[in-house]
Design a protein around this motif. Sequence first.
Motif, PDB file in Angstrom:
ATOM      1  N   VAL A 505      -9.373  -2.487  -2.537  1.00 24.73           N
ATOM      2  CA  VAL A 505      -8.585  -1.681  -1.608  1.00 24.73           C
ATOM      3  C   VAL A 505      -7.559  -2.526  -0.874  1.00 24.73           C
ATOM      4  N   VAL A 506      -7.971  -3.707  -0.408  1.00 26.58           N
ATOM      5  CA  VAL A 506      -7.067  -4.517   0.411  1.00 26.58           C
ATOM      6  C   VAL A 506      -5.880  -5.045  -0.394  1.00 26.58           C
ATOM      7  N   TYR A 507      -6.122  -5.454  -1.638  1.00 33.69           N
ATOM      8  CA  TYR A 507      -5.003  -5.952  -2.436  1.00 33.69           C
ATOM      9  C   TYR A 507      -4.052  -4.824  -2.809  1.00 33.69           C
ATOM     10  N   GLN A 508      -4.598  -3.647  -3.063  1.00 33.78           N
ATOM     11  CA  GLN A 508      -3.744  -2.508  -3.323  1.00 33.78           C
ATOM     12  C   GLN A 508      -2.939  -2.165  -2.063  1.00 33.78           C
ATOM     13  N   LEU A 513       2.194  -2.167   0.788  1.00 33.26           N
ATOM     14  CA  LEU A 513       3.120  -2.480   1.881  1.00 33.26           C
ATOM     15  C   LEU A 513       4.448  -2.972   1.328  1.00 33.26           C
ATOM     16  N   LEU A 514       4.393  -3.886   0.369  1.00 34.49           N
ATOM     17  CA  LEU A 514       5.613  -4.451  -0.206  1.00 34.49           C
ATOM     18  C   LEU A 514       6.371  -3.380  -0.990  1.00 34.49           C
ATOM     19  N   ARG A 515       5.630  -2.541  -1.716  1.00 37.52           N
ATOM     20  CA  ARG A 515       6.258  -1.447  -2.460  1.00 37.52           C
ATOM     21  C   ARG A 515       7.038  -0.528  -1.521  1.00 37.52           C
ATOM     22  N   LEU A 527       2.099   0.387  -8.692  1.00 37.91           N
ATOM     23  CA  LEU A 527       0.833  -0.322  -8.499  1.00 37.91           C
ATOM     24  C   LEU A 527      -0.125  -0.025  -9.632  1.00 37.91           C
ATOM     25  N   ASP A 528      -0.889  -1.051 -10.016  1.00 39.33           N
ATOM     26  CA  ASP A 528      -1.880  -0.938 -11.068  1.00 39.33           C
ATOM     27  C   ASP A 528      -3.100  -1.749 -10.639  1.00 39.33           C
ATOM     28  N   GLN A 529      -4.279  -1.374 -11.151  1.00 38.80           N
ATOM     29  CA  GLN A 529      -5.487  -2.128 -10.868  1.00 38.80           C
ATOM     30  C   GLN A 529      -6.150  -2.519 -12.169  1.00 38.80           C
ATOM     31  N   ALA A 530      -6.870  -3.623 -12.175  1.00 43.21           N
ATOM     32  CA  ALA A 530      -7.606  -4.051 -13.361  1.00 43.21           C
ATOM     33  C   ALA A 530      -8.817  -4.853 -12.924  1.00 43.21           C
TER      34      ALA A 530
END
Length: 595
Positions: A505-508, A513-515, A527-530
């Motif tokens: 959650v925190v990295y997303q 924020l930057l997005r 954004l993508d998660q893996a």
Amino acid sequence: MLAALGGTASVSLAGCSALLSDDGDEDDGGDGGDGTDGESYADKAQAAWERIQSNPGPDAQDLRNEAYVEIEEAVRDDMIMLNFLHDFSERFWYDYVDVPKIGPLGQAHQQLHTVELEGETELNRINSTHNHIDPVESDDEASSTIITQVYERLVEYPNGVPEIQNQLLDDFELSDDNLTYTFHLKEGVPFHTGGEMTAHDVKYSWRRVIESENSVRANFMLDSPDGVGIVHEEDDEGNPVPDSAALEVIDDYTLEMEVRDPNPAVMDVLTYTAFSVIPEGLVGDIEGYDGEVGRQEFRTSMSAGTGPFELDEFAIDEELRLTRFDDYHRDTASVESVHFEIVEDDEARYTYAMEKNADIFPIPTQYYDPNKIDAETDDMGRESGTYGELENGETVNYLGLPELVTRYFGFNARNVPKPVRQAIAYVTDQEEIVNQVFAGRGVPAYSFTPPGIWPTGQDGYEKFVEEYPYSANETDIEGAKQVLEEAGYTSDDPYELTCTTYESVVYQEAAGLLRDKLSGNGVEIELDQAQFATLQQRGYDGDLEMYSLGWGWSWESVAYGHFGFEPKNTDTSGMPGDNNGYYLDWHVELSENDE
């Protein structure tokens, strides 16, 4: 340990300063060039690394320190890696668990035979994804955590405290010229598979570090000062000649090793998991050995170490269980087994811990409240005490400590142009990320190397921070727009890229924020998660644009980790075998590769 990290988790000359080279010439703004004699920042990093490699002796420390800073400057000015947080690590555990405090080198060094449970026979932990437990393949915290339980080295950092102690070593001697190490091994150390550990096993295991095509840390044996710097022969292509390394078995319990130059870090390097000892000839991946077991079996289905636990079962991406090795050569574990549930999703991890399925656990930042900490600080800077109540009504034990770990967003230079990377840096507010996203659980980072081991000391670090060119601790939209506009990226014709993070959650949230700051200003970020193992493989494949990762120091040395920035070593087409740098493909910006 560690290298790439999974799981959880930094003055300004704003505006056009980043567009200027060291001598004030206007930057080309596109391909990584810095406007200095036609060289790129990648050229600067490559030259600095080669200067370090050519000057390994103790009398060249100042020269190397200056070169390390030049690499940091090149990384920063080219913005090939956006560092934003140095770790303040925390762990929590229930009252029925008695576990030694860990030190700043982290939990992956802790052997769990030192843990005691009241009323339970199995210790339950949470781990991240990994797909092997072969020591020579280990370059991440998740696999290192398991390897530390199963395999052992000659020396160790017990519980991650940076004070070397013997593990499989009885004693050693260093010649008067500081070039020859004579290791006297502990006698009577049994392997899980039977038989006693001898010097032949150590030589074979260390040859695998150098010669196995599966090894990802050959540099830790071959290179110096970031590795041992062992004497060896190379063929016409620069590859080490099999069995040429200066390792001589004197007798069953004595091994001699010769290094090229005096190197005070040798014993520290040997604490790394890749130097774990396995039986001679077990795997047939070096010349002279057919192998007793297949490689895949060795990676995932068996253990053949001398450690306090043996592998019971490993269901990749699901769970791993270890059982006690009753013939362990030191204090046999009090617990009968250790179970690792492999979970990366923060919500799932928290639920798992609240249901008391995990005995020692992290708390995701979204559930974390610093006001629930009641702790005192010891002489190592560790905060220990209690935390609670948790939502399950329990008050648990607490340990917080500063670790030598840096969290960052990396960029693949082949896939993301420099102006885009710089624009993202302009809108990054390090303090905002640390305090709002990570609930203050960390220190803002402006460099890869933490301030505590900065090569030119605290004054040098402060100068580096003062010169940070991308409006640190600010959201500088105008600075971002300026560098983007000069490169031709606008709100009507933006650059589009994907940021891949852990399942966190925190990295997303940090990437989000930057997005949001850049959306409509020339860069659109998806954004993508893996899972960690998937992200790692995509890094090897050059299949990432912007991604989250971290680096933890296995020993207190500025040299450790800088090899990953050598541009030629970041060529993902040779990973993970030939190259072991960060997933940057920075070599494409070397002048020698200009088309």
